[in-house]
Motif scaffolding. Structure first.
Motif, mmCIF file in Angstrom:
data_model
loop_
_atom_site.group_PDB
_atom_site.id
_atom_site.type_symbol
_atom_site.label_atom_id
_atom_site.label_comp_id
_atom_site.label_asym_id
_atom_site.label_seq_id
_atom_site.Cartn_x
_atom_site.Cartn_y
_atom_site.Cartn_z
ATOM 1 N N ASN A 101 -9.313 -65.653 70.559
ATOM 2 C CA ASN A 101 -7.936 -66.131 70.734
ATOM 3 C C ASN A 101 -7.880 -67.319 71.683
ATOM 4 O O ASN A 101 -7.149 -68.282 71.444
ATOM 5 C CB ASN A 101 -7.035 -65.011 71.255
ATOM 6 N N SER B 192 -9.563 -70.638 70.146
ATOM 7 C CA SER B 192 -8.816 -71.179 69.003
ATOM 8 C C SER B 192 -7.687 -72.102 69.438
ATOM 9 O O SER B 192 -7.193 -72.897 68.639
ATOM 10 C CB SER B 192 -8.259 -70.038 68.152
ATOM 11 N N ARG B 193 -7.278 -72.013 70.685
ATOM 12 C CA ARG B 193 -6.194 -72.867 71.176
ATOM 13 C C ARG B 193 -6.649 -74.286 71.496
ATOM 14 O O ARG B 193 -5.827 -75.152 71.760
ATOM 15 C CB ARG B 193 -5.567 -72.247 72.424
ATOM 16 N N TYR B 194 -7.951 -74.534 71.471
ATOM 17 C CA TYR B 194 -8.492 -75.841 71.832
ATOM 18 C C TYR B 194 -8.935 -76.607 70.593
ATOM 19 O O TYR B 194 -9.384 -76.021 69.617
ATOM 20 C CB TYR B 194 -9.658 -75.678 72.821
#
Length: 78
Positions: A20, A23-25
């Motif tokens: 999680n 995946s934000r980068y």
């Protein structure tokens, strides 16, 4: 320029939290265990690795790599 880190994902919760978080980068990243390498943003790929031992995370240059480095702190192998 690539950056390498040694991380430990020794529980299901750590794998979920790591997937999680990364995946934000926007930068690309791979996880390697021995001769096997998977996309670090693929939770199924991560679970296919040997999670009993530390993994090598390779992060490829991106604009947010410094922020990602700070977020990796809880996952780094001591």
């Amino acid at each position: 320029m690539n950056r390498n880190y040694t991380i430990l994902l020794d529980s299901i919760n750590k794998v979920k939290d790591f997937a999680n978080m990364i995946s934000r980068y926007q930068c690309d990243a791979d996880l390697a265990s021995g001769r096997y390498t998977v996309d670090a943003k693929s939770i199924m790929g991560i679970f296919s690795l040997d999670l009993q031992n530390p993994l090598t995370l390779t992060v490829y240059e991106g604009s947010d790599i410094d922020d990602l480095e700070k977020a990796l702190t809880p996952f780094l192998s001591k």
